[in-house]
Design a protein around this motif. Structure first.
Motif, mmCIF file in Angstrom:
data_model
loop_
_atom_site.group_PDB
_atom_site.id
_atom_site.type_symbol
_atom_site.label_atom_id
_atom_site.label_comp_id
_atom_site.label_asym_id
_atom_site.label_seq_id
_atom_site.Cartn_x
_atom_site.Cartn_y
_atom_site.Cartn_z
ATOM 1 N N ARG A 107 9.705 41.688 13.144
ATOM 2 C CA ARG A 107 9.305 40.614 13.706
ATOM 3 C C ARG A 107 10.208 39.838 14.596
ATOM 4 O O ARG A 107 11.456 39.753 14.366
ATOM 5 C CB ARG A 107 8.950 39.791 12.510
ATOM 6 N N ASN A 108 9.700 39.217 15.511
ATOM 7 C CA ASN A 108 10.695 38.451 16.465
ATOM 8 C C ASN A 108 11.353 37.312 15.825
ATOM 9 O O ASN A 108 10.587 36.485 14.957
ATOM 10 C CB ASN A 108 9.866 37.940 17.711
ATOM 11 N N ARG A 109 12.597 36.928 15.744
ATOM 12 C CA ARG A 109 13.145 35.915 15.252
ATOM 13 C C ARG A 109 13.877 35.170 16.121
ATOM 14 O O ARG A 109 15.263 35.470 16.279
ATOM 15 C CB ARG A 109 14.314 36.480 14.192
ATOM 16 N N PRO A 110 13.308 34.203 16.828
ATOM 17 C CA PRO A 110 13.918 33.261 17.847
ATOM 18 C C PRO A 110 15.017 32.544 17.335
ATOM 19 O O PRO A 110 15.855 31.932 17.969
ATOM 20 C CB PRO A 110 12.689 32.560 18.457
ATOM 21 N N GLN A 111 14.976 32.292 15.979
ATOM 22 C CA GLN A 111 16.012 31.377 15.313
ATOM 23 C C GLN A 111 17.480 31.949 15.398
ATOM 24 O O GLN A 111 18.418 31.298 15.051
ATOM 25 C CB GLN A 111 15.541 31.004 13.906
ATOM 26 N N ALA A 112 17.473 33.170 15.370
ATOM 27 C CA ALA A 112 18.540 34.089 15.208
ATOM 28 C C ALA A 112 19.693 33.831 16.495
ATOM 29 O O ALA A 112 19.432 33.558 17.569
ATOM 30 C CB ALA A 112 18.513 35.529 15.370
ATOM 31 N N THR A 113 20.940 33.509 15.978
ATOM 32 C CA THR A 113 21.880 33.188 16.993
ATOM 33 C C THR A 113 23.269 33.992 16.503
ATOM 34 O O THR A 113 23.152 34.420 15.510
ATOM 35 C CB THR A 113 22.230 31.603 16.833
ATOM 36 N N ARG A 114 24.215 33.706 17.181
ATOM 37 C CA ARG A 114 25.609 34.529 17.110
ATOM 38 C C ARG A 114 26.190 34.140 15.844
ATOM 39 O O ARG A 114 26.784 34.613 15.205
ATOM 40 C CB ARG A 114 26.545 34.362 18.340
ATOM 41 N N GLU A 115 25.944 32.704 15.536
ATOM 42 C CA GLU A 115 26.530 31.945 14.576
ATOM 43 C C GLU A 115 25.660 32.142 13.278
ATOM 44 O O GLU A 115 26.242 32.396 11.915
ATOM 45 C CB GLU A 115 26.801 30.502 14.604
ATOM 46 N N ARG A 116 24.497 32.265 13.183
ATOM 47 C CA ARG A 116 23.430 32.629 12.132
ATOM 48 C C ARG A 116 22.553 33.873 12.499
ATOM 49 O O ARG A 116 21.301 33.726 12.843
ATOM 50 C CB ARG A 116 22.572 31.365 11.889
ATOM 51 N N PRO A 117 23.064 34.978 12.428
ATOM 52 C CA PRO A 117 22.317 36.146 13.011
ATOM 53 C C PRO A 117 21.065 36.516 12.434
ATOM 54 O O PRO A 117 20.375 37.330 12.581
ATOM 55 C CB PRO A 117 23.302 37.093 13.080
ATOM 56 N N LEU A 118 20.991 36.015 10.793
ATOM 57 C CA LEU A 118 19.830 36.501 10.090
ATOM 58 C C LEU A 118 18.916 35.210 9.921
ATOM 59 O O LEU A 118 17.855 35.348 9.066
ATOM 60 C CB LEU A 118 20.349 36.887 8.774
#
Length: 447
Positions: free
Chosen positions: A182-193
């Protein structure tokens, strides 16, 4: 793309900090390597998601990793309940030693029923002395309880279950299948999950450690317990970062609610014995039908093959069965079982389970098929037994003030301080958005 199958080689991560647990076995080395496994697999995921131009450097603090294998939370102004039931522990038998695990009421009842004695430790000790260790183990297990006779390493390796476990891989991957993440646009380098929904059906230590670890990198973890469940001596440690809900999966309403949660989950982590979910109407085929793109990681105590594959167990029992407590006795020159200084099988297996989730995620992101991962405490015991001791520094006696974060964590029981995180990946550090919470404190729904 290759799924994780072993502990990472030392060259794949950097170690800071010093100190080690004093033991007959390489406990600190296992702690460092299993925490590193999470970092190495997460670094691959960060790169696969294009959250960084290259996999970030993985750094493990050896001292902190070792301490997280003990207890991560220190209350301030109040006391936590004890970890063990009054009857649980090691008892001398007519021909050796046995450990009774009686923390759960039905396990306590089973042991007392077999022994036919009063509910106090002296009476249990007197009754146990009239039994051979393996005979009592068999009787308690047959009555629905949990117990483990102390065996030597040689006896375990010659035992049918010991031979079966030794032949299993550290992480047993099933038949692979294609899944679509599933696409997870919330994922960032700091919060990858961030945005990852993890359904947690685990108890006590190993499974909860895995989901606590996933929460530490941003995953939404929803733990489901049966009504009335509690783990008083453990839950403050392992509920960090999670929402704790309850469902009765034996009721039609509970099963319907669970099915709805499962259909929206990205990851299922469970510690049910082989086939246990089948009886609730959620066998492997049903799970695939409800959630065809689900990543699944499963845990059991004594391995997935062999005559004890269905046997209930806990870290302290596996240490007795697999010869670890007996080897500790010889190493310490003692006349009774000497376990590891921490429940290292639980914690290491938990971190490896989290690493398996990361591995499945980055493998699926790369377009390759993935499968269910299965791990066991007994197989982790074999990994520990094979590890050489190399950690340097002073003997770790316990956590000190400098090992804890300065910020106060207001848990569901009261305030306290949490150990500093043991793992960092460049700009990516472990942190938890929610404090430790009591069982049954949240609604069974996704945020």
């Amino acid at each position: 793309m290759s799924l994780i199958s072993a502990l990472p080689a030392p060259g794949h991560y950097r170690i800071t900090g010093t100190g080690h647990w004093q033991s007959a076995f390489a406990v600190t080395e296992l702690a460092t390597a299993s925490v590193a496994a999470v970092g190495v697999e997460l670094a691959k995921l960060i790169a696969a998601l294009n959250l960084a131009p290259a996999p970030p450097e993985v750094t493990v603090d050896q001292r902190l990793a070792s301490l997280w294998f003990s207890y991560s939370f220190r209350p301030e102004g109040w006391e936590m309940p004890g970890l063990w039931d009054a009857i649980a522990g090691d008892y001398e038998t007519a021909d050796g030693w046995i450990r009774l695990h009686t923390n759960l009421p039905h396990h306590r009842r089973a042991a007392l029923q077999v022994l036919g004695c009063a509910e106090d430790r002296p009476a249990v000790a007197a009754a146990v002395r009239g039994w051979r260790a393996e005979d009592l183990e068999t009787a308690v297990v047959s009555a629905g309880g949990v117990a483990a006779a102390m065996r030597s390493r040689a006896a375990w390796l010659a035992h049918p279950q010991g031979r079966a476990v030794a032949a299993e891989p550290l992480i047993r991957w099933g038949a692979r299948r294609e899944i679509r993440l599933r696409n997870r646009p919330q994922a960032t380098r700091e919060r990858p999950l961030a945005g990852l929904r993890v359904l947690d059906l685990t108890r006590v230590i190993a499974g909860p450690v895995s989901t606590r670890t996933l929460a530490g990198f941003g995953a939404e973890v929803l733990r489901i317990d049966p009504p009335g469940w509690d783990e008083p001596g453990v839950i403050t440690d392992v509920s960090l970062g999670k929402r704790m809900a309850t469902l009765d999966l034996r009721s039609s309403t509970g099963r319907q609610q669970f099915q709805a949660l499962l259909a929206q989950a990205d990851v299922l982590v469970h510690g049910y014995r082989p086939g246990a979910l089948d009886g609730l109407g959620f066998d492997a085929e049903a799970r695939r039908r409800i959630a065809p793109d689900l990543i699944e990681v499963a845990l059991d105590a004594y391995g997935w093959t062999g005559p004890w594959a269905q046997r209930r167990g806990f870290d302290s029992l596996v240490q007795m069965s697999a010869g670890i407590a007996d080897a500790g006795r010889s190493w310490a020159g003692a006349d009774r079982p000497v376990p590891l200084p921490v429940q290292a099988l639980d914690h290491a297996t938990g971190y490896l389970m989290a690493a398996a989730v990361m591995s499945a995620l980055h493998t699926a992101q790369g377009g390759a098929p993935v499968a269910t991962a299965r791990l066991s405490l007994a197989r982790t015991a074999e990994e520990l037994a094979a590890l050489p001791q190399s950690a340097e520094g002073d003997v770790i006696e316990g956590a000190e003030d400098a090992d804890f974060a300065a910020a106060l964590e207001v848990s569901g029981w009261g305030p306290g301080r949490r150990l500093l995180p043991p793992l960092r990946l460049g700009q990516t550090a472990m942190r938890w958005d929610l404090p430790a919470a009591r069982c049954e404190s949240a609604a069974p729904r996704w945020q």
